[in-house]
Design a protein around this motif. Structure first.
Motif, mmCIF file in Angstrom:
data_model
loop_
_atom_site.group_PDB
_atom_site.id
_atom_site.type_symbol
_atom_site.label_atom_id
_atom_site.label_comp_id
_atom_site.label_asym_id
_atom_site.label_seq_id
_atom_site.Cartn_x
_atom_site.Cartn_y
_atom_site.Cartn_z
ATOM 1 N N ALA A 180 -5.215 10.021 -13.347
ATOM 2 C CA ALA A 180 -4.394 11.198 -13.662
ATOM 3 C C ALA A 180 -2.989 11.037 -13.103
ATOM 4 O O ALA A 180 -1.999 11.374 -13.771
ATOM 5 N N LEU A 181 -2.878 10.511 -11.878
ATOM 6 C CA LEU A 181 -1.558 10.304 -11.279
ATOM 7 C C LEU A 181 -0.754 9.265 -12.044
ATOM 8 O O LEU A 181 0.485 9.296 -12.030
ATOM 9 N N ASP A 182 -1.429 8.351 -12.711
ATOM 10 C CA ASP A 182 -0.739 7.356 -13.536
ATOM 11 C C ASP A 182 -0.236 7.941 -14.849
ATOM 12 O O ASP A 182 0.525 7.285 -15.567
ATOM 13 N N HIS A 183 -0.660 9.154 -15.196
ATOM 14 C CA HIS A 183 -0.321 9.743 -16.505
ATOM 15 C C HIS A 183 0.146 11.194 -16.356
ATOM 16 O O HIS A 183 -0.193 12.051 -17.182
ATOM 17 N N LEU A 184 0.941 11.479 -15.329
ATOM 18 C CA LEU A 184 1.365 12.852 -15.099
ATOM 19 C C LEU A 184 2.330 13.361 -16.165
ATOM 20 O O LEU A 184 2.595 14.565 -16.235
ATOM 21 N N LEU A 223 0.808 -1.228 0.000
ATOM 22 C CA LEU A 223 0.000 0.000 0.000
ATOM 23 C C LEU A 223 0.842 1.279 0.000
ATOM 24 O O LEU A 223 0.455 2.245 -0.657
ATOM 25 N N PRO A 224 1.997 1.327 0.681
ATOM 26 C CA PRO A 224 2.798 2.552 0.601
ATOM 27 C C PRO A 224 3.800 2.567 -0.548
ATOM 28 O O PRO A 224 4.539 3.533 -0.687
ATOM 29 N N SER A 225 3.843 1.523 -1.363
ATOM 30 C CA SER A 225 4.954 1.417 -2.320
ATOM 31 C C SER A 225 4.561 1.090 -3.754
ATOM 32 O O SER A 225 5.334 1.342 -4.683
ATOM 33 N N LEU A 226 3.391 0.547 -3.993
ATOM 34 C CA LEU A 226 3.056 -0.051 -5.285
ATOM 35 C C LEU A 226 3.338 0.838 -6.491
ATOM 36 O O LEU A 226 4.026 0.414 -7.428
ATOM 37 N N PRO A 227 2.847 2.085 -6.543
ATOM 38 C CA PRO A 227 3.079 2.874 -7.768
ATOM 39 C C PRO A 227 4.549 3.200 -8.011
ATOM 40 O O PRO A 227 4.940 3.467 -9.141
ATOM 41 N N TRP A 228 5.360 3.190 -6.950
ATOM 42 C CA TRP A 228 6.786 3.491 -7.115
ATOM 43 C C TRP A 228 7.567 2.259 -7.548
ATOM 44 O O TRP A 228 8.549 2.378 -8.292
ATOM 45 N N THR A 229 7.152 1.083 -7.081
ATOM 46 C CA THR A 229 7.889 -0.138 -7.412
ATOM 47 C C THR A 229 7.393 -0.807 -8.684
ATOM 48 O O THR A 229 8.125 -1.562 -9.321
ATOM 49 N N ASP A 230 6.148 -0.533 -9.068
ATOM 50 C CA ASP A 230 5.566 -1.155 -10.261
ATOM 51 C C ASP A 230 4.742 -0.104 -11.003
ATOM 52 O O ASP A 230 3.514 -0.172 -11.047
ATOM 53 N N PRO A 231 5.409 0.895 -11.601
ATOM 54 C CA PRO A 231 4.695 2.049 -12.163
ATOM 55 C C PRO A 231 4.065 1.806 -13.523
ATOM 56 O O PRO A 231 4.243 2.576 -14.452
ATOM 57 N N ARG A 232 3.304 0.743 -13.637
ATOM 58 C CA ARG A 232 2.598 0.481 -14.899
ATOM 59 C C ARG A 232 1.253 1.205 -14.915
ATOM 60 O O ARG A 232 0.815 1.762 -13.903
#
Length: 549
Positions: free
Chosen positions: A366-370, A103-112
């Protein structure tokens, strides 16, 4: 007949079956649909697994963590100052489970594509079980962009922030595989006005970004004081600057960071919030000197997004409880869920919940496509809009859901009182309602293209004349800049409901979108349960009522 038989006073019946152990992902059709809509379908199994945890062991841990609040221990038995906050094991179970599931790491470790949407979905599930533990989880997640502004500091801290290992020991970073990050910004005299802060930072050596300083001062709110380090603000000769302040110095000794007391809060009981003092506390400057607010805003933007998700989560759990209750409770020989007035109320709550979810998940996209300029500007504006509106709606909606359950919704054995106590914090934390509305105006006036990005998102009404008229009114309202600050709340609300209407309409479920537009853009009701005639309330209630396997 024996006296004992006469003493059997009554038979228990017309009671609602327990929701204990329900998979919160499986019973939530809107969540499943919005996750898939915004590229999160690849994490279906992951969400399903966490839904089972959230409705089962984490739900029970949430009750225990609130029953047994954190306790502050100033000294050990030998008289040494230790400043230790002790938590019930249930709190550690909540933290460990969340961190191990990313929960605190997913978008940073797997930014798909869909990573921020999936993380929002996991957070949405976790917060239904226990929202207060979300505070350190959110800050740990949100600290990464700010820390990356200072690469030499990020190289030390970010790998351990992103590690899926929870280590609550009161030891230095060198001994830990995983760490958590807190935040301390506000002071007694300033509150939201952090530029009024008086805490001073003195360079140990040459000074400047990445260099060591000693901080002297106080913080009126320091959330999660057992985190391993804190992003904080202090004044230098060049103005307010951002620092990373660890609880331990590099040699493993305790830093000069002193907890004065824990806050006695309305809600958010499982999380410790504190007042602290810095008595020469060692810290490292993050970002440009004198630019502390823009630096820490890198963190605040993410935590405000989690306020949206967290409030949406509280609303969904309240709806789940109310809809389940009414699907099984009879009044006058008829199920509550089959009675027209209750259908009106439940359907209205369902609309509010799904609209909040839709806007939150759209923000996740939106955060996935900054890297896309349109998405970047959309996120800049709608973070404040969404935080204002969704967080404002949550307390009223939780209260109404509680009323659907009558007295059963007012006792601590149900989760409704905890949800109600929790609901105001997301509106207050990270800037209350007025702060968000002023931030909307600031973004519109100081950042080129933001208003254009908003109206590009809203479009032309997507074939709905009511939405088109609403958008035209919005354009006229923004063109009129007279007393615009006075009108900032109304403008922000109108943008929020316009965006929600557009998202629901675009999603293609006409039952949901027609009811929302008819009630929010045209409706006259001021409380829940005032949907106009012609709304398919039965379909809306069925869509949000948990069906247990």
């Amino acid at each position: 007949m024996s006296l004992q038989q006469f003493a059997e006073t009554h038979e228990v019946f017309n009671q609602v079956p327990s929701l204990d152990g329900a998979n919160l992902y499986r019973v939530d059709l809107p969540l499943q649909e919005w996750i898939r809509r915004y590229d999160g379908g690849w994490a279906e199994d992951r969400l399903n697994t966490y839904g089972a945890l959230a409705g089962g062991p984490l739900m029970q841990a949430g009750f225990l963590a609130n029953e047994h609040k954190p306790q502050f221990k100033t000294h050990d038995r030998y008289g040494n100052r230790i400043d230790l906050v002790e938590f019930h094991p249930a709190y550690h179970e909540l933290m460990r489970t969340a961190i191990e599931h990313g929960l605190p790491s997913l978008p940073w470790t797997d930014p798909r594509a869909g990573a921020n949407v999936v993380r929002a979905g996991l957070t949405y599930l976790h917060s239904q079980a226990e929202a207060a533990s979300g505070c350190p989880l959110t800050m740990t997640f949100a600290a990464v962009p700010a820390l990356r502004l200072q690469p030499e500091i990020a190289d030390i801290w970010v790998p351990k922030i992103l590690a899926t290992e929870y280590d609550p020991r009161n030891v230095g970073i060198e001994q830990k595989a995983g760490v958590t990050i807190g935040m301390a910004m506000t002071e007694k005299q300033g509150g939201t006005d952090v530029r009024a802060n008086t805490t001073r930072a003195y360079p140990v050596g040459i000074g400047g970004p990445g260099q060591a300083y000693e901080l002297v001062g106080h913080k009126w709110f320091c959330s999660a004081p057992m985190c391993d380090a804190f992003l904080t603000l202090a004044q230098t000769d060049k103005g307010l600057s951002c620092f990373l302040l660890p609880r331990h110095r590099p040699d493993g000794t305790r830093n000069q960071f002193y907890v004065q007391r824990l806050k006695n809060k309305l809600g958010n009981w499982a999380n410790a919030s504190s007042e602290v003092e810095y008595r020469g506390a060692l810290a490292w400057m993050i970002g440009e000197e004198g630019r502390g607010v823009p630096t820490i805003i890198e963190m605040v933007a993410m935590t405000r997004f989690d306020c949206m998700v967290g409030s949406s989560s509280l609303m969904r759990q309240a709806l789940t409880q109310a809809a389940h209750h009414c699907a099984h409770r009879k009044v006058g020989g008829k199920l509550l869920a089959d009675q027209p007035l209750m259908q009106n109320v439940l359907a209205d709550l369902a609309l509010e919940s799904e609209a909040a979810l839709a806007l939150s998940m759209r923000m996740g996209r939106a955060l996935d496509h900054l890297h896309d300029e349109q998405e970047d500007k959309f996120a800049r504006l709608v973070t404040a809009i969404g935080k204002y509106w969704i967080c404002k709606r949550a307390p009223e909606m939780v209260y109404e859901a509680s009323e659907c359950m009558g007295g059963a919704g007012y006792v601590e054995e149900t989760i409704l009182p905890r949800l109600y106590r929790e609901a105001p914090v997301n509106s207050i934390w990270e800037g209350s309602g007025n702060v968000q509305c002023l931030d909307v105006l600031r973004a519109l006036s100081k950042e080129a293209g933001v208003l254009d990005a908003l109206f590009a998102e809203l479009g032309d009404g997507h074939g709905d004349a009511r939405l088109k008229a609403h958008i035209q009114r919005l354009k006229a309202d923004f063109a009129d800049t007279a007393d615009i600050q006075y009108r900032a709340r109304q403008l922000t609300e109108d943008v929020a409901v316009g965006l929600q209407a557009k998202l629901l309409l675009e999603a293609g479920n006409s039952t949901v979108s027609d009811a929302f537009i008819a009630s929010r853009l045209e409706g006259r009701g001021r409380v829940y349960g005032t949907l106009p005639r012609g709304v398919d309330v039965e379909a809306l209630v069925a869509r949000s009522t948990p069906h247990l396997a």
